[in-house]
Motif scaffolding. Structure first.
Motif, PDB file in Angstrom:
ATOM      1  N   LEU A 179     -60.728 -20.460 -40.115  1.00 40.09           N
ATOM      2  CA  LEU A 179     -60.796 -18.999 -40.070  1.00 40.09           C
ATOM      3  C   LEU A 179     -61.935 -18.509 -40.954  1.00 40.09           C
ATOM      4  O   LEU A 179     -62.078 -18.951 -42.100  1.00 40.09           O
ATOM      5  N   ASP A 180     -62.746 -17.583 -40.426  1.00 38.39           N
ATOM      6  CA  ASP A 180     -63.758 -16.970 -41.269  1.00 38.39           C
ATOM      7  C   ASP A 180     -63.107 -15.850 -42.086  1.00 38.39           C
ATOM      8  O   ASP A 180     -61.941 -15.520 -41.891  1.00 38.39           O
ATOM      9  N   SER A 181     -63.855 -15.267 -43.004  1.00 35.44           N
ATOM     10  CA  SER A 181     -63.267 -14.273 -43.905  1.00 35.44           C
ATOM     11  C   SER A 181     -62.802 -13.022 -43.148  1.00 35.44           C
ATOM     12  O   SER A 181     -61.780 -12.437 -43.496  1.00 35.44           O
ATOM     13  N   ALA A 182     -63.525 -12.619 -42.108  1.00 33.57           N
ATOM     14  CA  ALA A 182     -63.110 -11.442 -41.336  1.00 33.57           C
ATOM     15  C   ALA A 182     -61.808 -11.734 -40.585  1.00 33.57           C
ATOM     16  O   ALA A 182     -60.895 -10.905 -40.566  1.00 33.57           O
ATOM     17  N   GLY A 183     -61.719 -12.894 -39.975  1.00 31.47           N
ATOM     18  CA  GLY A 183     -60.502 -13.283 -39.272  1.00 31.47           C
ATOM     19  C   GLY A 183     -59.322 -13.402 -40.213  1.00 31.47           C
ATOM     20  O   GLY A 183     -58.202 -13.004 -39.887  1.00 31.47           O
ATOM     21  N   GLN A 184     -59.572 -13.957 -41.403  1.00 33.87           N
ATOM     22  CA  GLN A 184     -58.521 -14.095 -42.403  1.00 33.87           C
ATOM     23  C   GLN A 184     -58.009 -12.733 -42.849  1.00 33.87           C
ATOM     24  O   GLN A 184     -56.799 -12.534 -42.994  1.00 33.87           O
ATOM     25  N   ALA A 185     -58.910 -11.776 -43.010  1.00 38.78           N
ATOM     26  CA  ALA A 185     -58.506 -10.427 -43.425  1.00 38.78           C
ATOM     27  C   ALA A 185     -57.631  -9.768 -42.359  1.00 38.78           C
ATOM     28  O   ALA A 185     -56.598  -9.164 -42.676  1.00 38.78           O
ATOM     29  N   VAL A 186     -58.022  -9.878 -41.087  1.00 40.86           N
ATOM     30  CA  VAL A 186     -57.224  -9.305 -40.002  1.00 40.86           C
ATOM     31  C   VAL A 186     -55.860  -9.986 -39.948  1.00 40.86           C
ATOM     32  O   VAL A 186     -54.819  -9.332 -39.821  1.00 40.86           O
ATOM     33  N   LEU A 187     -55.855 -11.298 -40.068  1.00 41.82           N
ATOM     34  CA  LEU A 187     -54.605 -12.056 -40.025  1.00 41.82           C
ATOM     35  C   LEU A 187     -53.668 -11.648 -41.160  1.00 41.82           C
ATOM     36  O   LEU A 187     -52.475 -11.458 -40.951  1.00 41.82           O
ATOM     37  N   GLU A 188     -54.196 -11.484 -42.363  1.00 46.02           N
ATOM     38  CA  GLU A 188     -53.364 -11.065 -43.499  1.00 46.02           C
ATOM     39  C   GLU A 188     -52.752  -9.686 -43.253  1.00 46.02           C
ATOM     40  O   GLU A 188     -51.591  -9.458 -43.591  1.00 46.02           O
ATOM     41  N   GLU A 189     -53.505  -8.784 -42.631  1.00 46.83           N
ATOM     42  CA  GLU A 189     -52.964  -7.463 -42.302  1.00 46.83           C
ATOM     43  C   GLU A 189     -51.829  -7.577 -41.287  1.00 46.83           C
ATOM     44  O   GLU A 189     -50.801  -6.903 -41.406  1.00 46.83           O
ATOM     45  N   LEU A 190     -52.007  -8.435 -40.278  1.00 48.93           N
ATOM     46  CA  LEU A 190     -50.966  -8.623 -39.268  1.00 48.93           C
ATOM     47  C   LEU A 190     -49.707  -9.227 -39.875  1.00 48.93           C
ATOM     48  O   LEU A 190     -48.590  -8.826 -39.536  1.00 48.93           O
ATOM     49  N   VAL A 191     -49.868 -10.177 -40.787  1.00 51.33           N
ATOM     50  CA  VAL A 191     -48.715 -10.795 -41.450  1.00 51.33           C
ATOM     51  C   VAL A 191     -48.017  -9.767 -42.336  1.00 51.33           C
ATOM     52  O   VAL A 191     -46.779  -9.695 -42.359  1.00 51.33           O
ATOM     53  N   ASP A 192     -48.777  -8.952 -43.048  1.00 48.55           N
ATOM     54  CA  ASP A 192     -48.174  -7.896 -43.875  1.00 48.55           C
ATOM     55  C   ASP A 192     -47.379  -6.916 -43.015  1.00 48.55           C
ATOM     56  O   ASP A 192     -46.282  -6.499 -43.380  1.00 48.55           O
TER      57      ASP A 192
END
Length: 125
Positions: A104-117
């Motif tokens: 995962l790149d940093s942008a993908g990781q940020a989106v994923l963290e928002e979805l998990v939250d």
């Protein structure tokens, strides 16, 4: 009950697509999400069509999970590169596929963290 996973999974039911290494694409549904992976419900046609080393999809195979922009709340589709962790048949035409995210790149990781939250908050509402 004691949870032995490294990362907690949260219920997250969304319509997504799974894409194989040869470009094949199957509509499927997610059922849970964590910062490490996503759980999917895949049809029999999907696990056969995505197979890479055997007659059906197997642990160790690679797939891309494509979250449409409306699901990912992003300007474009989010493509998550995944390695298959487990494949389990739950009925005649339905399989549960557990995956791990890879690269995962940093942008993908940020989106994923928002979805998990979001999934975490909805679970406790």
């Amino acid at each position: 009950m004691h949870e032995r996973r490294l990362y907690r999974r949260f219920p997250w039911v969304r319509e997504v697509h799974v894409r194989g290494p040869r470009g094949e694409r199957f509509a499927t549904r997610s059922f849970d999400l964590s910062v490490a992976g996503i759980g999917l419900e895949v049809s029999r046609d999907g696990v056969v069509g995505l197979a890479q080393s055997a007659g059906i999809l197997c642990p160790g195979d690679h797939v891309d999970v494509v979250l449409p922009s409306a699901v990912a709340a992003a300007p474009g589709d989010l493509v998550l590169h995944c390695r298959v962790k487990e494949v389990r048949r739950v009925s005649l035409g339905k399989y549960v596929v557990g995956t791990w995210f890879e690269g995962l790149d940093s942008a993908g990781q940020a989106v994923l963290e928002e979805l998990v939250d979001e999934a975490r908050r909805r679970r406790w509402e």
